[in-house]
Enzyme design. Structure first.
Site, PDB file in Angstrom:
ATOM      1  CD  GLU A 175      -3.073  -1.000   2.052  1.00  0.00           C
ATOM      2  OE1 GLU A 175      -2.888  -0.252   3.152  1.00  0.00           O
ATOM      3  OE2 GLU A 175      -4.084  -2.115   2.076  1.00  0.00           O
ATOM      4  CD  GLU A 288      -3.579  -6.192   3.324  1.00  0.00           C
ATOM      5  OE1 GLU A 288      -4.443  -5.272   3.823  1.00  0.00           O
ATOM      6  OE2 GLU A 288      -2.429  -5.728   3.664  1.00  0.00           O
TER       7      GLU A 288
HETATM    8  O1  AHR Z   1      -5.051  -6.185   7.253  1.00  0.00           O
HETATM    9  C1  AHR Z   1      -4.703  -4.914   8.028  1.00  0.00           C
HETATM   10  C2  AHR Z   1      -4.216  -3.827   7.285  1.00  0.00           C
HETATM   11  O2  AHR Z   1      -4.767  -3.200   6.291  1.00  0.00           O
HETATM   12  C3  AHR Z   1      -2.979  -4.204   6.624  1.00  0.00           C
HETATM   13  O3  AHR Z   1      -1.661  -3.968   7.517  1.00  0.00           O
HETATM   14  C4  AHR Z   1      -2.819  -3.042   5.456  1.00  0.00           C
HETATM   15  O4  AHR Z   1      -1.760  -3.472   4.368  1.00  0.00           O
HETATM   16  C5  AHR Z   1      -4.164  -2.725   5.266  1.00  0.00           C
HETATM   17  O5  AHR Z   1      -4.490  -1.157   5.009  1.00  0.00           O
END
Ligand code: AHR
Length: 501
Positions: A175, A288
């Site tokens: 990110e 994610e």
């Molecule tokens: O999964 C939780 C968080 O969400 C992670 O650390 C990040 O990559 C995302 O914003």
């Protein structure tokens, strides 16, 4: 329209990649410490040799997780991997900048590799492109994968691990576009830097597969970074969490945004390939995804969501998206695997399986094989599918009738081609439906029965907890009559024995 489902096993989409059922273990909240690793557990739940929670590993094994992503997430952007190797009493405690805690470094690379070995899963490492340098990244790769007589390979041997770990998956930052990220960059700057990192990493180990850091799959960041990085990466990562704010329709329709995002990112990849003149395979690593309301369960407090039946139906809809988009999404990691926005919650005394555990388990064990094109007739939801503050594509996805049908379906033909498996979510809060299910002309349902795995409870707010599990899988075998009745707000996986001509 009245609900109806048409399936023709001759009309396949793509092989379902088993890696879409992957996991994610970040140094965040109680995912690692108190989740998978708790050497001092007062109730002897930890393995005395490894410190791993035996109960947690045993339940995770039910999910057949093929890959675990590690060590973040946001955590990685200020992580010094070198702190987490070697004798434990010499490992430094450090301030941790993603979640504003302290990192003890008692769990590091070698412990993660041991965890993956016990889970029979492949490791996937996300590199630190925040405070980390290319030199650190190369050193990490050498430590993990090199069989040469060089410094970091020898350090691994000194630490008791003679054989290289052969880590195949490496991603270029997490990110990096986010304002919360240590080392946030502009898309052009990231793309240039990641390109140079990719070249060097592949020089050291040409066998690795690289994953570029994308955003949602439909942003300008995705377009710019793909254009530059398609020649050097194998996957592009995207992250989306769906937020419900307690509204069931928003909760279960939210994954429509992910489906749209996959369509758009597929086109962005095609465009980048055309522009670079390259004909190579680049696919999506959705590393994610989940249902997460960061107001309800803030990251700084460990993001421990307590999921209910509505969330389980949202997770089933998420998984339907991945099966339907099997042509473009080859890896997906639920975020995360234990305690943090997770299907499993632990305490020092034990654990319980959240409602979301059950659809995940059913998909991971049964929705394997070849994804089939399904035609679904269904009434559609017409209201909003995202909270009011969400803008851009998610809003548009909500207006897409095709993606917001109450009856949400994916289907597979198993590898031995004798079973059609149908995952059906009835997303309607109050209406049950009787659904005719029609098979193509060259497919006969044999045996006269259908095997059903149902996840349902009377109240959408029913959840699981320390006082018991109200939401689980109910298994039944029913005579097959050509139609199936789904209850209001239910998930069911139907398995048909078939004969193909
Ligand atoms: O999964 C939780 C968080 O969400 C992670 O650390 C990040 O990559 C995302 O914003």
């Amino acid at each position: 329209p009245s609900p109806i489902i048409h399936i023709d096993p001759a009309r396949s989409i793509s092989r379902v990649d088993p890696r879409i059922y992957s996991g994610f273990t970040e140094h965040m909240g109680r995912c690692i410490y108190g989740g998978i690793f708790e050497p001092e557990n007062p109730n002897s739940l930890a393995d005395p040799n490894t410190g791993f929670r035996k109960d947690v590993l045993s339940v995770l094994k039910e999910l057949n997780v093929p890959i675990f992503r590690y060590p973040g997430g946001n955590f990685v952007s200020s992580y010094r991997w070198q702190d987490g190797i070697g004798p434990k009493h010499l490992r430094p405690r450090r301030p941790e900048l993603a979640w504003l805690t302290e990192e003890s470094n008692q769990f590091g690379t070698d412990e993660f590799m041991q965890f993956c070995k016990e889970m029979n899963a492949e490791p996937y490492i996300c590199l630190n492109m925040g405070t980390g340098t290319l030199e650190d990244a190369l050193a990490w790769l050498e430590y993990c994968n090199s069989s040469a007589n060089t410094y970091y390979a020898n350090l691994r041997r000194e630490n008791g691990h003679p054989e290289p770990y052969k880590v195949k998956y490496w991603s270029l930052g997490n990110e990096v576009w986010g304002p919360w990220q240590v080392g946030q960059m502009e898309s052009q700057d990231y793309a240039k830097k990641a390109f140079q990192w990719a070249k060097a990493l592949k020089l050291l180990d040409p066998s690795i597969q690289l994953i570029s850091c994308g955003e949602t799959g439909y942003s300008d960041w995705d377009r710019v970074t793909l254009k530059k990085l398609v020649p050097v990466v194998d996957y592009h990562s995207i992250h989306i969490y769906t937020v419900s704010e307690g509204n069931h329709a928003v909760n279960v329709m939210g994954p429509a945004a992910a489906e749209k995002a996959l369509e758009i990112s597929k086109s962005l990849i095609d465009l980048a390939k055309i522009e670079s003149g390259l004909d190579k395979q680049v696919t999506i690593c959705f590393d994610e995804w989940n249902v997460w309301d960061p107001v309800r369960a803030p990251g700084e407090k460990g993001a421990e969501e307590h999921y209910d039946l509505s969330d389980a139906l949202a997770v089933a809809s998420w998984l339907n998206v991945f099966v339907r988009k099997a042509d473009i999404v080859k890896i997906a990691c639920i975020a995360q695997s234990v305690n943090v926005i997770s299907p499993i919650i632990t305490s020092p005394k034990g654990l319980f399986k959240q409602t979301t555990f059950y659809p995940l388990k059913l998909f991971a064990t049964l929705m394997q094989g070849t994804s089939l094109n399904v035609h679904v007739g269904s009434p559609s939801h017409t209201g909003k599918t995202v909270p009011d503050w969400v803008e851009k594509l998610e809003k548009n996805a909500g207006g897409d009738e095709k993606l917001t049908k109450y009856i949400d379906v994916s289907a597979v033909l198993n590898d031995s081609k004798d079973e059609v498996r149908l995952a059906i979510v009835n997303r309607h809060a109050t209406e049950g439906y009787t659904i005719p299910i029609r098979f193509g002309p060259a497919c006969d349902v044999s045996g006269g029965t259908v095997q059903v795995y149902e996840v349902w409870s009377a109240d959408l707010k029913d959840n699981n907890g320390w006082d018991g599990e109200r939401v689980q899988i109910v298994e039944k075998q029913l005579p097959w009559s050509g139609e199936y009745s789904v209850k209001q707000h239910s998930f069911q996986l139907l398995v048909f024995k078939v004969e193909l001509q």
